[in-house]
Design a protein around this motif. Structure first.
Motif, PDB file in Angstrom:
ATOM      1  N   UNK A  94       0.844  -1.157   0.000  1.00 17.97           N
ATOM      2  CA  UNK A  94       0.000   0.000   0.000  1.00 17.97           C
ATOM      3  C   UNK A  94       0.901   1.235   0.000  1.00 17.97           C
ATOM      4  N   UNK A  95       0.569   2.229  -0.811  1.00 19.36           N
ATOM      5  CA  UNK A  95       1.311   3.481  -0.853  1.00 19.36           C
ATOM      6  C   UNK A  95       0.489   4.541  -0.145  1.00 19.36           C
ATOM      7  N   UNK A 141      -5.254  19.727  -2.832  1.00 21.73           N
ATOM      8  CA  UNK A 141      -5.080  18.523  -3.634  1.00 21.73           C
ATOM      9  C   UNK A 141      -6.149  17.485  -3.309  1.00 21.73           C
ATOM     10  N   UNK A 142      -6.515  17.394  -2.045  1.00 24.82           N
ATOM     11  CA  UNK A 142      -7.540  16.432  -1.639  1.00 24.82           C
ATOM     12  C   UNK A 142      -8.883  16.800  -2.263  1.00 24.82           C
ATOM     13  N   UNK A 143      -9.257  18.077  -2.190  1.00 27.49           N
ATOM     14  CA  UNK A 143     -10.529  18.500  -2.794  1.00 27.49           C
ATOM     15  C   UNK A 143     -10.541  18.210  -4.288  1.00 27.49           C
ATOM     16  N   UNK A 171      -8.747  -0.220  -5.718  1.00 24.63           N
ATOM     17  CA  UNK A 171      -9.490   0.897  -5.144  1.00 24.63           C
ATOM     18  C   UNK A 171      -8.552   2.043  -4.802  1.00 24.63           C
ATOM     19  N   UNK A 172      -9.153   3.202  -4.624  1.00 22.22           N
ATOM     20  CA  UNK A 172      -8.464   4.386  -4.137  1.00 22.22           C
ATOM     21  C   UNK A 172      -9.121   4.716  -2.806  1.00 22.22           C
ATOM     22  N   UNK A 216      -5.370  11.167   4.210  1.00 23.62           N
ATOM     23  CA  UNK A 216      -4.620  10.026   3.716  1.00 23.62           C
ATOM     24  C   UNK A 216      -5.197   9.613   2.368  1.00 23.62           C
ATOM     25  N   UNK A 217      -4.327   9.329   1.429  1.00 24.96           N
ATOM     26  CA  UNK A 217      -4.738   8.774   0.140  1.00 24.96           C
ATOM     27  C   UNK A 217      -3.902   7.530  -0.101  1.00 24.96           C
ATOM     28  N   UNK A 218      -4.560   6.424  -0.474  1.00 27.75           N
ATOM     29  CA  UNK A 218      -3.856   5.167  -0.698  1.00 27.75           C
ATOM     30  C   UNK A 218      -4.454   4.451  -1.907  1.00 27.75           C
ATOM     31  N   UNK A 219      -3.657   3.610  -2.524  1.00 25.00           N
ATOM     32  CA  UNK A 219      -4.099   2.760  -3.626  1.00 25.00           C
ATOM     33  C   UNK A 219      -4.081   1.327  -3.134  1.00 25.00           C
ATOM     34  N   UNK A 220      -5.067   0.546  -3.528  1.00 26.31           N
ATOM     35  CA  UNK A 220      -5.120  -0.825  -3.069  1.00 26.31           C
ATOM     36  C   UNK A 220      -5.463  -1.801  -4.178  1.00 26.31           C
TER      37      UNK A 220
END
Length: 158
Positions: free
Chosen positions: A1-2, A10-12, A108-109, A138-142
């Motif tokens: 997981x990153x 950036x989140x918005x 998923x994101x 937090x932002x992650x890729x799965x």
């Protein structure tokens, strides 16, 4: 997981892009062949986090979904022990048999806004959170694999 720590701007922007992507995916799917699913993660419920997943069939082997979870308590900012968070997770699944039947692979994101403090995590993870409060995005890729057991015409367990 990153995991990436990003600014609110950036989140918005990322949330807008995810919303538009989900809306576009829903709009281009064949409305007559679409099958909508509503589900709940019972393990997430065990952590006292109300959650809901809405999914839609895109084709005979593809589906897309959006999971949301929100844990608003403790609501007091004076509480030393906190585990508040909000989570959004759009996902795409490839089903090896048919949508909502048997094996699936997905990606998923994950976006989460969190406020954590005074928590002892298992296996000695995040030791600094025991004595501090952390708040942020937090932002992650799965990538994931799953299996769905049909229990009846309208009920499955994954």
């Amino acid at each position: 997981m990153m995991v990436f720590i990003v600014s609110h701007r950036q989140v918005r922007r990322m949330v807008r892009i995810l919303f538009l992507t989900a809306l576009f995916s829903w709009a281009i799917s064949d409305a007559f062949a679409q099958q909508v699913t509503i589900s709940n993660n019972l393990l997430y419920d065990a952590w006292l986090t109300p959650n809901l997943r809405v999914g839609a069939r895109l084709s005979s082997h593809w589906s897309a979904g959006l999971t949301a979870g929100y844990r608003p308590w403790p609501s007091s900012d004076e509480a030393t022990r906190k585990y508040r968070h909000f989570l959004l997770s759009p996902e795409v699944r490839y089903w090896t048999d048919s949508v909502n039947v048997h094996h699936f692979f997905g990606t998923n994101i994950i976006y989460s806004h969190y406020n954590v403090g005074g928590i002892t995590f298992p296996f000695g993870l995040y030791k600094s959170v025991r004595d501090e409060r952390r708040q942020g995005d937090l932002i992650a890729l799965g990538l994931f694999y799953g299996y769905s057991w049909p229990l009846g015409r309208h009920w499955n367990i994954e």
